[in-house]
Design a protein around this motif. Structure first.
Motif, PDB file in Angstrom:
ATOM      1  N   GLN A 148      -4.306   2.137   5.146  1.00 27.87           N
ATOM      2  CA  GLN A 148      -5.769   1.614   5.651  1.00 27.87           C
ATOM      3  C   GLN A 148      -6.795   2.829   5.530  1.00 27.87           C
ATOM      4  O   GLN A 148      -7.676   2.875   6.440  1.00 27.87           O
ATOM      5  CB  GLN A 148      -5.693   1.107   7.204  1.00 27.87           C
ATOM      6  N   GLY A 149      -6.555   3.795   4.685  1.00 30.98           N
ATOM      7  CA  GLY A 149      -7.384   4.982   4.594  1.00 30.98           C
ATOM      8  C   GLY A 149      -7.043   6.274   5.103  1.00 30.98           C
ATOM      9  O   GLY A 149      -7.766   7.071   4.874  1.00 30.98           O
ATOM     10  N   ALA A 150      -5.919   6.433   5.731  1.00 30.79           N
ATOM     11  CA  ALA A 150      -5.358   7.589   6.166  1.00 30.79           C
ATOM     12  C   ALA A 150      -4.299   8.040   5.061  1.00 30.79           C
ATOM     13  O   ALA A 150      -3.518   7.334   4.880  1.00 30.79           O
ATOM     14  CB  ALA A 150      -4.851   7.312   7.560  1.00 30.79           C
ATOM     15  N   VAL A 151      -4.249   9.159   4.496  1.00 30.91           N
ATOM     16  CA  VAL A 151      -3.342   9.666   3.820  1.00 30.91           C
ATOM     17  C   VAL A 151      -3.249  11.279   3.975  1.00 30.91           C
ATOM     18  O   VAL A 151      -4.242  11.997   4.107  1.00 30.91           O
ATOM     19  CB  VAL A 151      -3.669   9.245   2.212  1.00 30.91           C
ATOM     20  N   GLY A 152      -2.043  11.796   3.666  1.00 30.19           N
ATOM     21  CA  GLY A 152      -1.729  13.183   3.870  1.00 30.19           C
ATOM     22  C   GLY A 152      -0.679  13.479   2.637  1.00 30.19           C
ATOM     23  O   GLY A 152       0.207  12.758   2.273  1.00 30.19           O
ATOM     24  N   HIS A 153      -0.314  14.699   2.814  1.00 30.12           N
ATOM     25  CA  HIS A 153       0.809  15.143   1.705  1.00 30.12           C
ATOM     26  C   HIS A 153       1.278  16.396   2.543  1.00 30.12           C
ATOM     27  O   HIS A 153       0.859  17.149   3.284  1.00 30.12           O
ATOM     28  CB  HIS A 153       0.026  15.803   0.600  1.00 30.12           C
ATOM     29  N   GLY A 154       2.609  16.570   2.169  1.00 30.69           N
ATOM     30  CA  GLY A 154       3.478  17.567   2.903  1.00 30.69           C
ATOM     31  C   GLY A 154       4.607  18.269   1.907  1.00 30.69           C
ATOM     32  O   GLY A 154       5.038  17.692   0.969  1.00 30.69           O
ATOM     33  N   GLU A 205     -17.382   6.961  -8.233  1.00 31.00           N
ATOM     34  CA  GLU A 205     -16.693   7.869  -8.906  1.00 31.00           C
ATOM     35  C   GLU A 205     -16.517   9.231  -8.248  1.00 31.00           C
ATOM     36  O   GLU A 205     -17.410   9.540  -7.488  1.00 31.00           O
ATOM     37  CB  GLU A 205     -17.323   7.936 -10.279  1.00 31.00           C
ATOM     38  N   MET A 206     -15.480   9.934  -8.641  1.00 30.35           N
ATOM     39  CA  MET A 206     -15.377  11.472  -8.151  1.00 30.35           C
ATOM     40  C   MET A 206     -14.490  11.952  -8.776  1.00 30.35           C
ATOM     41  O   MET A 206     -13.401  11.627  -9.374  1.00 30.35           O
ATOM     42  CB  MET A 206     -15.080  11.356  -6.684  1.00 30.35           C
ATOM     43  N   TYR A 207     -14.556  13.521  -8.867  1.00 25.99           N
ATOM     44  CA  TYR A 207     -13.639  14.398  -9.515  1.00 25.99           C
ATOM     45  C   TYR A 207     -12.972  15.047  -8.463  1.00 25.99           C
ATOM     46  O   TYR A 207     -13.577  15.401  -7.358  1.00 25.99           O
ATOM     47  CB  TYR A 207     -14.483  15.295 -10.411  1.00 25.99           C
ATOM     48  N   GLY A 208     -11.786  15.546  -8.556  1.00 26.11           N
ATOM     49  CA  GLY A 208     -11.233  16.429  -7.692  1.00 26.11           C
ATOM     50  C   GLY A 208     -10.271  17.481  -8.354  1.00 26.11           C
ATOM     51  O   GLY A 208     -10.160  17.418  -9.558  1.00 26.11           O
ATOM     52  N   LYS A 209     -10.439  18.623  -7.667  1.00 30.30           N
ATOM     53  CA  LYS A 209      -9.833  19.684  -8.628  1.00 30.30           C
ATOM     54  C   LYS A 209      -8.914  20.644  -7.389  1.00 30.30           C
ATOM     55  O   LYS A 209      -9.312  20.628  -6.489  1.00 30.30           O
ATOM     56  CB  LYS A 209     -10.723  20.718  -8.868  1.00 30.30           C
ATOM     57  N   LYS A 245      -2.631  17.428  -4.566  1.00 31.79           N
ATOM     58  CA  LYS A 245      -3.787  17.966  -3.817  1.00 31.79           C
ATOM     59  C   LYS A 245      -5.204  17.753  -4.446  1.00 31.79           C
ATOM     60  O   LYS A 245      -6.211  17.817  -3.573  1.00 31.79           O
ATOM     61  CB  LYS A 245      -3.491  19.614  -3.877  1.00 31.79           C
ATOM     62  N   ALA A 246      -5.356  17.749  -5.795  1.00 31.86           N
ATOM     63  CA  ALA A 246      -6.429  17.415  -6.540  1.00 31.86           C
ATOM     64  C   ALA A 246      -6.856  15.989  -6.162  1.00 31.86           C
ATOM     65  O   ALA A 246      -8.115  15.678  -6.020  1.00 31.86           O
ATOM     66  CB  ALA A 246      -6.334  17.772  -7.889  1.00 31.86           C
ATOM     67  N   THR A 247      -5.997  14.867  -6.080  1.00 29.63           N
ATOM     68  CA  THR A 247      -6.480  13.572  -5.649  1.00 29.63           C
ATOM     69  C   THR A 247      -6.939  13.620  -4.472  1.00 29.63           C
ATOM     70  O   THR A 247      -7.896  13.060  -4.045  1.00 29.63           O
ATOM     71  CB  THR A 247      -5.084  12.698  -5.893  1.00 29.63           C
ATOM     72  N   ILE A 248      -6.166  14.163  -3.452  1.00 28.59           N
ATOM     73  CA  ILE A 248      -6.658  14.341  -2.250  1.00 28.59           C
ATOM     74  C   ILE A 248      -8.028  14.913  -1.837  1.00 28.59           C
ATOM     75  O   ILE A 248      -8.839  14.462  -1.114  1.00 28.59           O
ATOM     76  CB  ILE A 248      -5.667  14.872  -1.115  1.00 28.59           C
ATOM     77  N   ASP A 249      -8.270  15.910  -2.567  1.00 32.01           N
ATOM     78  CA  ASP A 249      -9.600  16.286  -2.631  1.00 32.01           C
ATOM     79  C   ASP A 249     -10.666  15.569  -3.214  1.00 32.01           C
ATOM     80  O   ASP A 249     -11.676  15.419  -2.554  1.00 32.01           O
ATOM     81  CB  ASP A 249      -9.578  17.673  -3.435  1.00 32.01           C
TER      82      ASP A 249
END
Length: 168
Positions: A44-50, A85-89, A139-143
């Motif tokens: 529902q919109g919350a995401v994180g990585h570890g 649209e968005m770019y992530g890096k 990390k780029a996708t989350i950015d």
């Protein structure tokens, strides 16, 4: 940097993106350990990585989940897709995400797909460029998702009506 977000802990679903076996050469031979990358989201919109590292796979995954709980971010979702649209890096990983019409599904590769599905985005077009290393892609996708701005936020900042943002 990012403010803490409130999430129902019971609703969080984890997805293991990659498990890597690494070796340390010691006097008696090689000593193996494991590193795991996990994506955590409530759909529902919350995401994180570890990232977790341990001598056993299960311990590495458990550590990664704990790490992901600390790195949760909120993502604006409108009609099961992203607002624009968005770019992530991140390092050598570059990603491009684009909203899609209803019924399109998640068109994205491996590590990106895990992040987008965990966030609860159901219709999106995505392309990964540069590094295919799962660390960098996640990390780029989350950015890219973090840089998203919801239309009502933009309207408030500009001091205009929501319809003016779209007709603009």
């Amino acid at each position: 940097m990012s403010k803490a977000i409130k999430v129902n802990e019971a609703e969080l679903k984890e997805k293991v993106v990659a498990i890597n076996r690494v070796a340390k050469v010691v006097k008696g031979g090689r000593r193996f350990s494991f590193s795991a990358i996990v994506v955590l989201g409530d759909g529902q919109g919350a995401v994180g990585h570890g990232l977790g590292k341990a001598n056993e796979v299960t311990d590495a995954i458990a550590k990664a989940i704990e790490d992901a709980r600390k790195n949760l971010v909120n993502v604006p979702i409108i009609n099961n897709t992203i607002p624009h649209e968005m770019y992530g890096k991140y390092s050598g990983g570059f990603v491009f995400v684009k909203p899609a019409a209803p019924g399109t599904g998640v068109i994205a590769g491996g590590a990106m797909r895990a992040v987008l599905e965990a966030a609860g985005i159901h219709n999106v077009l995505a392309k990964s460029k540069g590094s295919s290393n799962p660390h960098n892609v996640v990390k780029a996708t989350i950015d890219a998702l973090q840089k998203m701005r919801a239309p009502h936020e933009i309207a408030m900042q500009r001091g205009v009506k929501l319809t003016k943002v779209f007709n603009g």
